[in-house]
Enzyme design. Structure first.
Site, PDB file in Angstrom:
ATOM      1  N   GLU A  54       0.832  -1.198  -0.085  1.00  0.00           N
ATOM      2  CA  GLU A  54       0.095   0.076   0.055  1.00  0.00           C
ATOM      3  C   GLU A  54       0.822   1.235  -0.110  1.00  0.00           C
ATOM      4  OE1 GLU A  54      -3.212   0.464  -0.391  1.00  0.00           O
ATOM      5  OE2 GLU A  54      -3.568  -1.543  -0.675  1.00  0.00           O
ATOM      6  N   TYR A 137      -6.070   6.978   4.375  1.00  0.00           N
ATOM      7  CA  TYR A 137      -6.060   5.949   3.452  1.00  0.00           C
ATOM      8  C   TYR A 137      -5.248   4.766   3.615  1.00  0.00           C
ATOM      9  CZ  TYR A 137      -5.532   3.562  -0.896  1.00  0.00           C
ATOM     10  OH  TYR A 137      -5.655   2.527  -2.136  1.00  0.00           O
ATOM     11  N   ASP A 155      -9.192   7.375  -2.033  1.00  0.00           N
ATOM     12  CA  ASP A 155      -7.950   7.763  -2.820  1.00  0.00           C
ATOM     13  C   ASP A 155      -8.679   8.569  -3.859  1.00  0.00           C
ATOM     14  OD1 ASP A 155      -8.336   5.913  -4.353  1.00  0.00           O
ATOM     15  OD2 ASP A 155      -6.286   5.282  -4.578  1.00  0.00           O
TER      16      ASP A 155
END
Ligand code: SF4
Length: 382
Positions: A54, A137, A155
């Protein structure tokens, strides 16, 4: 949840139309089950791998991330191995991915997790959020994918998809738009499959509801629910205000070669510990686009004997808010080695440059010049 979208009717009068946004959940998950891309981090369902992927995926395309992720997992297969690494090792593995503060924060967070959380990433949104480099996020993506927490991760991809689905005319760069979409997702996220739902939204944005040009509505699993499609106004959403222009900085980059030693060495400096490209290595460089005469004066002032000086091609590197426009020089020199030496300089064997030192992509033109120099030197010695 009924979400009202404002549309302009044939009469030019604003009307309100309702979209049941929760109705996207089932078709989206069904589509994801059969269309999810096979990605290396999806083979590693552990929180550590999800976290690394991520962070790497922030601001970076999937195709670019895959080889970095594979190399990273070989070098640091778990959090303990990462926490024991040096910052230089971590930055070297990150070399070329950009936004290097991500790598430094990963290392800081790994050490905190080893010290404060028994070596395992915490399974709570708030504790994830408190770690360096983990914002809303990323805490949402790790929390939902690794720990099945029903938390949104919103996002640019998700903002775009929702803006089109709802034909929302709000500028998606505003905090209000982000807050609204986050709350919409929070209300509809399915408790039994939060990670899959978040990934499905991201996947839809990355592969179908594309950012530039026409989205692929003909293969979209939620096209029958999409307000922008119904109005045939897909390219009008999302609404974005223009960004301020990037600042342009002129630089003169000096690739210094000391061929009086074998193998030859080049000069590197370490950038300051904070700010752009913090802590990375770089070639000596000076503000402004300098003439050959000025460069000679500067090298002279550092006590260097100059054997040759060659002007190199111009190069440019674009960061988010700034552009570097670089004039380069390749200089064959003998360093003074005395008090006049360039402050903080490290003379590095060109053979070990690529193995041990993380040089940002901004300098790739100059790395290539040294690589070609090294290859032609090796050929001469064969
Ligand atoms: Fe995006 Fe088209 Fe799907 Fe609407 S129908 S969400 S615009 S791909």
């Amino acid at each position: 949840m009924l979400f009202y979208v404002t549309i302009v009717g044939k009469t030019g009068i604003f009307m309100k139309q309702s979209l049941k946004i929760e109705s996207i959940v089932d078709p989206l998950l069904q589509w994801y089950d059969s269309h999810a891309r096979i990605l290396p981090w999806r083979d590693h369902p552990d929180p550590y791998a999800i976290w690394i992927s991520e962070i790497m995926l922030q601001q970076t395309r999937v195709e670019a991330v895959i080889p970095y992720f594979d190399r990273w997992m070989k070098a640091f297969p778990d959090l303990a191995a990462l926490a024991a690494a040096s910052e230089d090792e971590v930055l070297k593995l990150w070399e070329g991915l950009g936004y290097y503060s991500r790598a430094r924060n990963i290392l800081k967070a790994a050490r905190l997790v080893m010290g404060n959380h028994g070596g395992s990433l915490p399974a709570s949104y708030e504790e994830l959020r408190s770690l360096p480099g983990i914002g809303e996020y990323t805490a949402g993506s790790i929390g939902s994918i690794a720990f099945q927490l029903p938390v949104p991760c919103v996002d640019g991809n998700v903002m775009r998809v929702v803006a089109r689905l709802t034909a929302n005319p709000t500028d998606i760069g505003t905090a209000a738009a982000k807050k609204l979409v986050t709350e919409q997702i929070r209300e509809i996220i399915p408790k039994d499959r939060p990670g899959d739902f978040n990934q499905a939204m991201m996947e839809l944005g990355a592969t179908v509801c594309l950012p530039n040009g026409l989205p692929k509505c003909e293969i979209c699993p939620v096209s029958h629910l999409c307000e922008a499609r119904r109005q045939n106004r897909m390219t009008e959403f999302p609404v974005k205000s223009g960004k301020p222009p990037r600042k342009i900085e002129q630089k003169t980059v000096l690739v210094l070669l000391d061929e009086t030693v074998q193998p030859p060495k080049t000069a590197l400096l370490k950038r300051p510990p904070s700010g752009l490209l913090a802590g990375l290595w770089e070639y000596p460089n000076i503000e402004g686009s300098l003439s050959e005469e000025k460069v000679r004066q500067i090298l002279d002032s550092y006590g260097m004997q100059i054997f040759s000086l060659l002007k190199l091609q111009e190069s440019k590197h674009i960061f988010t808010h700034v552009e570097w426009h670089m004039t380069g020089y390749l200089a064959s020199v003998r360093p003074s080695g005395g008090a006049a030496e360039l402050p903080g300089v490290r003379w590095v064997c060109i053979d070990e440059l690529n193995e041990r030192f993380a040089l940002p992509a901004a300098f790739k033109t100059y790395n290539q010049i040294l690589r070609r120099y090294k290859e032609s030197r090796n050929e001469r010695h064969e």
